[in-house]
Write a protein that holds these residues in place. Structure first.
Motif, PDB file in Angstrom:
ATOM      1  N   GLU A 166       0.832  -1.202   0.000  1.00  0.00           N
ATOM      2  CA  GLU A 166       0.000   0.000   0.000  1.00  0.00           C
ATOM      3  C   GLU A 166       0.871   1.258   0.000  1.00  0.00           C
ATOM      4  O   GLU A 166       0.601   2.215  -0.736  1.00  0.00           O
ATOM      5  CB  GLU A 166      -0.924   0.000   1.212  1.00  0.00           C
ATOM      6  CG  GLU A 166      -1.952  -1.102   1.193  1.00  0.00           C
ATOM      7  CD  GLU A 166      -2.626  -1.341   2.537  1.00  0.00           C
ATOM      8  OE1 GLU A 166      -2.321  -0.610   3.513  1.00  0.00           O
ATOM      9  OE2 GLU A 166      -3.460  -2.257   2.616  1.00  0.00           O
ATOM     10  N   ILE A 167       1.900   1.248   0.804  1.00  0.00           N
ATOM     11  CA  ILE A 167       2.791   2.408   0.889  1.00  0.00           C
ATOM     12  C   ILE A 167       3.484   2.652  -0.451  1.00  0.00           C
ATOM     13  O   ILE A 167       3.652   3.801  -0.869  1.00  0.00           O
ATOM     14  CB  ILE A 167       3.828   2.224   2.022  1.00  0.00           C
ATOM     15  CG1 ILE A 167       3.132   2.291   3.388  1.00  0.00           C
ATOM     16  CG2 ILE A 167       4.923   3.279   1.936  1.00  0.00           C
ATOM     17  CD1 ILE A 167       4.030   1.897   4.550  1.00  0.00           C
ATOM     18  N   ARG A 168       3.877   1.594  -1.136  1.00  0.00           N
ATOM     19  CA  ARG A 168       4.535   1.757  -2.443  1.00  0.00           C
ATOM     20  C   ARG A 168       3.664   2.552  -3.407  1.00  0.00           C
ATOM     21  O   ARG A 168       4.151   3.404  -4.139  1.00  0.00           O
ATOM     22  CB  ARG A 168       4.868   0.398  -3.050  1.00  0.00           C
ATOM     23  CG  ARG A 168       6.057  -0.241  -2.436  1.00  0.00           C
ATOM     24  CD  ARG A 168       6.412  -1.530  -3.152  1.00  0.00           C
ATOM     25  NE  ARG A 168       7.559  -2.125  -2.497  1.00  0.00           N
ATOM     26  CZ  ARG A 168       7.690  -3.413  -2.230  1.00  0.00           C
ATOM     27  NH1 ARG A 168       6.742  -4.253  -2.599  1.00  0.00           N
ATOM     28  NH2 ARG A 168       8.746  -3.858  -1.624  1.00  0.00           N
ATOM     29  N   GLN A 174       3.210   6.285  -1.860  1.00  0.00           N
ATOM     30  CA  GLN A 174       4.500   6.971  -1.741  1.00  0.00           C
ATOM     31  C   GLN A 174       4.993   7.469  -3.098  1.00  0.00           C
ATOM     32  O   GLN A 174       5.483   8.595  -3.205  1.00  0.00           O
ATOM     33  CB  GLN A 174       5.517   6.005  -1.114  1.00  0.00           C
ATOM     34  CG  GLN A 174       6.757   6.654  -0.579  1.00  0.00           C
ATOM     35  CD  GLN A 174       7.639   5.597   0.054  1.00  0.00           C
ATOM     36  OE1 GLN A 174       8.133   4.716  -0.644  1.00  0.00           O
ATOM     37  NE2 GLN A 174       7.824   5.675   1.355  1.00  0.00           N
ATOM     38  N   LEU A 208       4.859   9.152   4.914  1.00  0.00           N
ATOM     39  CA  LEU A 208       4.814   7.935   4.105  1.00  0.00           C
ATOM     40  C   LEU A 208       6.160   7.232   3.999  1.00  0.00           C
ATOM     41  O   LEU A 208       6.212   6.040   3.696  1.00  0.00           O
ATOM     42  CB  LEU A 208       4.230   8.242   2.729  1.00  0.00           C
ATOM     43  CG  LEU A 208       2.752   8.641   2.773  1.00  0.00           C
ATOM     44  CD1 LEU A 208       2.307   9.221   1.447  1.00  0.00           C
ATOM     45  CD2 LEU A 208       1.895   7.454   3.171  1.00  0.00           C
ATOM     46  N   PRO A 268       7.409   4.806   7.852  1.00  0.00           N
ATOM     47  CA  PRO A 268       7.404   3.370   8.156  1.00  0.00           C
ATOM     48  C   PRO A 268       8.694   2.656   7.744  1.00  0.00           C
ATOM     49  O   PRO A 268       9.119   1.705   8.402  1.00  0.00           O
ATOM     50  CB  PRO A 268       6.203   2.845   7.362  1.00  0.00           C
ATOM     51  CG  PRO A 268       5.281   4.012   7.296  1.00  0.00           C
ATOM     52  CD  PRO A 268       6.197   5.206   7.140  1.00  0.00           C
ATOM     53  N   SER A 277       1.190   1.628  10.279  1.00  0.00           N
ATOM     54  CA  SER A 277      -0.148   1.835   9.742  1.00  0.00           C
ATOM     55  C   SER A 277      -0.668   3.223  10.114  1.00  0.00           C
ATOM     56  O   SER A 277      -1.279   3.913   9.293  1.00  0.00           O
ATOM     57  CB  SER A 277      -1.091   0.746  10.277  1.00  0.00           C
ATOM     58  OG  SER A 277      -2.377   0.913   9.754  1.00  0.00           O
ATOM     59  N   THR A 336       1.058   5.763   7.999  1.00  0.00           N
ATOM     60  CA  THR A 336       0.526   5.705   6.635  1.00  0.00           C
ATOM     61  C   THR A 336      -0.803   6.441   6.545  1.00  0.00           C
ATOM     62  O   THR A 336      -1.034   7.196   5.591  1.00  0.00           O
ATOM     63  CB  THR A 336       0.386   4.238   6.181  1.00  0.00           C
ATOM     64  OG1 THR A 336       1.665   3.605   6.262  1.00  0.00           O
ATOM     65  CG2 THR A 336      -0.135   4.152   4.756  1.00  0.00           C
TER      66      THR A 336
END
Length: 180
Positions: free
Chosen positions: A42-44, A47, A91, A94, A115, A118
């Motif tokens: 999700e972060i990828r 971000q 972002l 993490p 989380s 994020t």
């Protein structure tokens, strides 16, 4: 032959739940590993978007048109850049958190804090996008329609990013605590 290490007892996701009911039979460590991998994916996505947006925002100040902006538009630009910077920090947080606590056997806590960072980053990204849209539309269109357009886009973001996921979460709340 060496003896295999004993595996920790698997615990159901919900108290008093049968693992067959909730579809998972995993240890707390396995759950944390799975949740970490999901969070990283999700972060990828988010971000990359925020970093590209932030990069473009940084270049605006070095264009000839920037010198012609009103003080109000420059203030909006400054706020937008600061919001983009804060979103980028939240972002990327993490990753730094993971690097610093790696090997400390705190992955469940790491997942919770990553989380949270994020979600803060997503809220800041929302604010950055709205501010950037507001600035661009103020510069390129009639100012009387800009607030309405931006409000409509904000409504759309809120619907897609928060209302729909919350509706699905509430509608399908079968008592599983795996989404916590």
């Amino acid at each position: 032959m060496s003896a295999r290490p004993r595996r920790k007892r698997r615990t159901p996701l919900k108290a008093d739940a049968d693992p067959a009911e909730n579809g998972r039979d995993e240890t707390p460590e396995e759950r944390a590993d799975r949740r970490w991998q999901e969070l990283v994916q999700e972060i990828r996505v988010v971000q990359t978007g925020v970093q590209i947006l932030f990069g473009f925002l940084l270049t605006v100040a070095f264009t000839p048109h920037f010198q012609q902006l009103s003080q109000a538009d420059r203030a909006i630009y400054t706020i937008t850049v600061v919001l983009g910077s804060l979103a980028t920090g939240a972002l990327i947080g993490p990753v730094s958190l993971h690097r610093i606590v790696l090997g400390r056997r705190v992955k469940p806590q790491l997942v919770v804090w990553a989380s949270r960072l994020t979600m803060v980053g997503i809220v800041l990204l929302l604010a950055t996008l709205v501010a950037a849209l507001f600035l661009i539309l103020r510069v390129s269109t009639d100012n009387t329609v800009v607030p309405w357009i931006v409000a409509g886009v904000l409504w759309w973001y809120l619907l897609c990013w928060y209302a729909l996921p919350l509706w699905v979460r509430i509608r399908h709340a079968s008592g599983s605590s795996s989404a916590k």
